[in-house]
Design an enzyme around this catalytic site. Structure first.
Site, PDB file in Angstrom:
ATOM      1  N   HIS A 100       0.941  -1.068  -0.063  1.00  0.00           N
ATOM      2  CA  HIS A 100      -0.019   0.089  -0.055  1.00  0.00           C
ATOM      3  C   HIS A 100       0.810   1.131   0.108  1.00  0.00           C
ATOM      4  O   HIS A 100       1.973   1.043   0.590  1.00  0.00           O
ATOM      5  CB  HIS A 100      -0.929  -0.039   1.275  1.00  0.00           C
ATOM      6  CG  HIS A 100      -1.769  -1.165   1.578  1.00  0.00           C
ATOM      7  ND1 HIS A 100      -1.267  -2.194   2.108  1.00  0.00           N
ATOM      8  CD2 HIS A 100      -3.119  -1.284   1.187  1.00  0.00           C
ATOM      9  CE1 HIS A 100      -2.291  -3.030   2.241  1.00  0.00           C
ATOM     10  NE2 HIS A 100      -3.449  -2.482   1.784  1.00  0.00           N
ATOM     11  N   ASP A 103       2.182   1.976   3.249  1.00  0.00           N
ATOM     12  CA  ASP A 103       3.302   1.312   3.836  1.00  0.00           C
ATOM     13  C   ASP A 103       4.791   1.378   3.724  1.00  0.00           C
ATOM     14  O   ASP A 103       5.470   1.500   4.593  1.00  0.00           O
ATOM     15  CB  ASP A 103       3.191  -0.372   3.375  1.00  0.00           C
ATOM     16  CG  ASP A 103       1.828  -0.737   3.345  1.00  0.00           C
ATOM     17  OD1 ASP A 103       1.060  -0.564   4.416  1.00  0.00           O
ATOM     18  OD2 ASP A 103       1.342  -1.665   2.730  1.00  0.00           O
TER      19      ASP A 103
HETATM   20  C1  XUL Z   1      -7.125  -6.764   4.617  1.00  0.00           C
HETATM   21  C2  XUL Z   1      -6.397  -6.913   3.305  1.00  0.00           C
HETATM   22  C3  XUL Z   1      -5.679  -6.008   2.583  1.00  0.00           C
HETATM   23  C4  XUL Z   1      -5.557  -6.144   1.180  1.00  0.00           C
HETATM   24  C5  XUL Z   1      -4.783  -4.967   0.388  1.00  0.00           C
HETATM   25  O1  XUL Z   1      -7.967  -7.757   5.128  1.00  0.00           O
HETATM   26  O2  XUL Z   1      -6.626  -8.286   3.141  1.00  0.00           O
HETATM   27  O3  XUL Z   1      -4.302  -5.963   3.340  1.00  0.00           O
HETATM   28  O4  XUL Z   1      -4.991  -7.331   0.801  1.00  0.00           O
HETATM   29  O5  XUL Z   1      -5.483  -3.777   0.910  1.00  0.00           O
END
Ligand code: XUL
Ligand code: CO
Length: 435
Positions: A100, A103
């Site tokens: 993300h 992150d």
């Molecule tokens: C949350 C989840 C996230 C997604 C990406 O449950 O799985 O980390 O994979 O946003």
């Protein structure tokens, strides 16, 4: 500089090895059905769990030891974390990663500063990818952590919040493109509702679709050729999330003219939360030619939330790899370990045990699935079970060349139909032969 000085590079030593820092089953260059294990799996590490998850839970704070991290929201700290992460990828032999925006780079107190921080870290990651021969499986924007997104991003009741989220998607897509990302994921963390008393569902869904269409348009403009994914999850953190499972996501994509632009990124523990097996979710997605990628983890049968555990269940990894083989393998997708260590496993070396175990569990799943396919008895049983559709009246129904009148006349002259056993127990016994 070595951030994991006591951890060697993990190599394949075979099933008789007692070395905890070795693969017993994952042998990256071994051929299964004519393809290397590495190419079958396309393993990815999740930046958020490896680098950013302090292992807090609803009842207590972080426990994870991260001696390299000064806990500051600075670009310098972010750059250092990236170096640590690439040492981790090198040592585990994981080829891909996912992130993300928030992150990899800090969210600062205004959007322009956050964008600049993201660009700086992206440039650094680009250098690391080249130096270490690693690739980006997918990127995404975190549209769920900041308080502004507490009521949604693409589905926020506030248009300014939607715009802020769109700005984050734009910047995260730019970063993904710069890093040669093979995909871009939307997980609707807060895209749902807490109560329908305050919610205009139709309007929210229209807005979410508008955001996805804008992303598709922007990809064309900037030349991003990667695959878009939607990741289903039914609840947590919201009471209800619109992308609740494979079927709901596919319906949403069809309704808003987005099929063909998006595939599904399916996460095992999200399937469980939806009251489905991963096998079910994959079967639904594959039937619609829409299985893109997998967030590989598993849930706990005794705890009701998304525990994001590392996959160790061989029945699970076998069924996942059987489906992956059946669909002809991943193209842009892979197996991303969206999984975290238990809160008690707070030492850096636990990151390695976790990923080694997950990779070995999938290697065994792949081998079991390939054995099952080579044997062929299960597939043969299924083909035979449906053989009445291959000719005669069945073929006519499938070809849409009959009518209720004709079928009525047929049934009247045919007597009571004879149906064979489903043989579930026999098939379960067969499955156990291959595990
Ligand atoms: C949350 C989840 C996230 C997604 C990406 O449950 O799985 O980390 O994979 O946003
Ligand atoms: Co996920």
């Amino acid at each position: 500089m070595a951030f994991f000085p006591d951890i060697p590079k993990i190599t394949y030593e075979g099933p008789s090895s007692k070395n905890p820092f070795a693969f017993k089953h994952y042998n990256p260059d071994e051929l299964i059905e004519g393809k290397t294990m590495r190419d079958h799996m396309r393993f990815a590490a999740a930046y958020w769990h490896v680098m950013r998850n302090g292992l807090s839970d609803p009842f207590g704070g972080a426990t994870a030891l991260m001696p390299w991290d000064d806990q500051s929201d600075t670009v310098d700290n972010a750059l250092k974390r990236a170096d640590v992460f690439f040492e981790f990828l090198d040592k585990t032999g994981i080829d891909y990663y996912c992130f993300h925006d928030r992150d990899i780079a800090p969210e600062l107190n205004d959007l322009a500063k956050s964008n600049t921080a993201l660009e700086k870290v992206t440039a650094h990651l680009k250098g690391l990818q080249q130096a270490h021969g690693k690739k980006l499986l997918w990127g995404t924007a975190c549209l769920f952590s900041h308080p502004r997104y507490s009521q949604g991003a693409g589905t926020s009741p506030c248009a300014d919040v939607f715009a802020y989220g769109a700005a984050q998607v734009k910047a995260a897509m730019d970063a993904t493109l710069a890093l040669g990302g093979e995909g871009y994921t939307f997980w609707g963390g807060r895209e749902g509702y807490s109560t329908l008393l305050n919610t205009d569902m139709k309007r929210e869904l229209d807005h979410l679709a508008a955001l996805l269409h804008m992303a598709v348009d922007y990809a064309k403009k900037i030349g991003f050729k990667g695959q878009f994914y939607i990741e289903p999850k039914p609840r947590e953190p919201s009471t209800h999330q619109y992308d609740s499972d494979s079927a709901a996501c596919l319906n949403f994509l069809r309704e808003y003219g987005l099929m063909g632009h998006f595939k599904l990124n399916l996460e095992t523990n999200h399937a469980t939360l939806a009251g489905h097996t991963m096998l079910h979710e994959m079967t639904v997605a594959i039937a619609a030619d829409s299985l893109g990628s997998i967030d590989a983890n598993q849930g706990d049968e005794l705890i009701g939330w998304d525990t994001d555990q590392f996959p160790t269940d061989l029945y699970l990894t076998t069924s996942i790899m059987q489906k992956v083989l059946e669909m002809g393998g991943f193209t842009t997708g892979g197996l991303n370990f969206d999984a975290k260590r238990r809160r008690e496993s707070h030492e850096p070396e636990d990151l390695f045990h976790a990923h080694i175990g997950g990779m070995d569990a999938f290697a065994r799943g792949l081998k079991s699935a390939a054995r099952m396919r080579a044997d062929g008895r299960i597939a043969e049983f299924v083909a035979k079970r449906y053989s009445s559709w291959d000719s005669g009246i069945g073929a006519k129904i499938e070809a849409k060349q009959t009518s209720l009148e004709e079928l009525s006349a047929y049934a009247l002259g045919n007597g009571e139909p004879a149906i064979g056993s489903g043989r579930q127990e026999l098939l379960e016994n067969l499955l156990n032969e291959f595990i």
